[in-house]
Design an enzyme around this catalytic site. Structure first.
Site, PDB file in Angstrom:
ATOM      1  N   GLY A  19       0.811  -1.214   0.000  1.00 42.84           N
ATOM      2  CA  GLY A  19       0.000   0.000   0.000  1.00 42.84           C
ATOM      3  C   GLY A  19       0.840   1.258   0.000  1.00 42.84           C
ATOM      4  N   ALA A  20       1.974   1.223  -0.716  1.00 41.54           N
ATOM      5  CA  ALA A  20       2.922   2.345  -0.677  1.00 41.54           C
ATOM      6  C   ALA A  20       2.504   3.520  -1.537  1.00 41.54           C
ATOM      7  CB  ALA A  20       4.315   1.864  -1.095  1.00 41.54           C
ATOM      8  N   SER A  21       1.390   3.389  -2.264  1.00 44.26           N
ATOM      9  CA  SER A  21       0.925   4.503  -3.093  1.00 44.26           C
ATOM     10  C   SER A  21       0.137   5.525  -2.287  1.00 44.26           C
ATOM     11  CB  SER A  21       0.053   3.984  -4.242  1.00 44.26           C
ATOM     12  OG  SER A  21      -1.076   3.282  -3.747  1.00 44.26           O
ATOM     13  N   VAL A  68      -2.800  -8.577  -2.218  1.00 41.93           N
ATOM     14  CA  VAL A  68      -2.203  -9.393  -1.166  1.00 41.93           C
ATOM     15  C   VAL A  68      -3.213 -10.340  -0.537  1.00 41.93           C
ATOM     16  CG1 VAL A  68      -0.373  -7.735  -0.648  1.00 41.93           C
ATOM     17  CG2 VAL A  68      -2.556  -7.601   0.597  1.00 41.93           C
ATOM     18  N   SER A 146      -4.310  -0.027  14.122  1.00 37.54           N
ATOM     19  CA  SER A 146      -5.156   1.162  14.241  1.00 37.54           C
ATOM     20  C   SER A 146      -5.725   1.242  15.648  1.00 37.54           C
ATOM     21  CB  SER A 146      -6.309   1.078  13.231  1.00 37.54           C
ATOM     22  OG  SER A 146      -7.315   2.030  13.502  1.00 37.54           O
ATOM     23  N   TYR A 159     -13.352  -3.605  10.055  1.00 38.53           N
ATOM     24  CA  TYR A 159     -12.024  -2.985  10.143  1.00 38.53           C
ATOM     25  C   TYR A 159     -11.411  -3.228  11.527  1.00 38.53           C
ATOM     26  CZ  TYR A 159      -8.389   0.572   9.499  1.00 38.53           C
ATOM     27  OH  TYR A 159      -7.187   1.230   9.374  1.00 38.53           O
TER      28      TYR A 159
END
Length: 250
Positions: A19-21, A68, A146, A159
């Site tokens: 998720g590096a974008s 993933v 989180s 989540y």
């Protein structure tokens, strides 16, 4: 080799940031690059944003894509990283999705997809990366969790469950890997303005800011700076580090 069985840290570790974008993923990739890592910049659909992140990196890097949540796709992206940079030494499980709804009205497929991506996806990336770390007796796994995995947040059963599960995964994997010099920790960022918060109404964002003892959002750069701590500490494992303006203690 040290007394605890740890080997030597590679001179230029290979780091995979999923998720590096996104906002935090970009900040983590840049921080790891500054710390001397060769970064694999992962994205799922936002190729242009991921390419922009890679252009900012100084050290050798590679752009990789894949869901993933799919075991086959995760194996394929790991093979690409290994071929271009080498096996993964530092894994940052940052990629995640959020599909909020009150549980009594939520689509079961949406609920399952959040668990598949956030929790099972983190297992997939760890499963392909950790064996190499164990063999070389040095490695780092950093799972992004989180406050929702620690405190109750109505409308986020999926989540919250995924992040709470990831905390349990972190602690147990740490117990399995510690004797071979591999540390596994979780980083819990507070409220940040990122792509995942774009859909929230202003009134909700204002309410979130007001909940914390330090009444402001944290920046992605503040969170990413913790990467140095994770890389340098050989004796910290199984921990959840909260950088959240204190919201998790309220």
């Amino acid at each position: 080799m040290s007394k605890n069985g740890a080997g030597q840290r590679p001179e230029s570790p290979v780091a995979l940031v999923t998720g590096a974008s996104g906002g935090l993923g970009q900040a983590l990739a840049l921080e790891l690059d500054a710390l001397g890592c060769r970064v694999a910049v992962h994205y799922n659909s936002a190729r242009e944003a991921a390419e922009a992140v890679r252009e900012k990196l100084v050290n050798p890097s590679v752009l990789v894509t894949g869901d993933v949540g799919s075991w086959e796709a995760t194996q394929a992206l790991h093979e690409r990283i290994s071929a271009e940079l080498g096996p993964v030494d530092v894994l940052v499980n940052n990629g995640a999705i959020r599909k909020d709804s009150l549980m009594a009205m939520q689509n079961p497929q949406d609920w399952a997809q959040v668990i598949q991506t956030n929790l099972i996806g983190s297992f997939h990336t760890a499963r392909v990366s950790v064996p190499h770390m164990l063999r070389q007796r040095w490695g780092r796994v950093i799972n992004i969790v989180s406050p929702s995995g620690i405190i109750a947040t109505a409308g986020q059963t999926a989540y919250s469950a995924s992040k709470a599960g990831l905390i349990g995964f972190t602690r147990t994997l740490a117990a399995e890997c510690g004797r071979r010099g591999v540390t596994v920790n979780a980083l819990s960022p507070g409220f940040m303005i990122t792509g995942m918060t774009d859909t929230l109404p202003d009134r909700v964002i204002e309410g979130m800011e007001g909940k914390a003892p330090i009444p402001r959002f944290v920046t992605v750069e503040e969170v990413a700076r913790s990467a140095r701590l994770f890389l340098e500490q050989d004796c910290m494992t199984g921990q959840v580090i909260s950088i959240d303006s204190g919201v998790s203690i309220t």
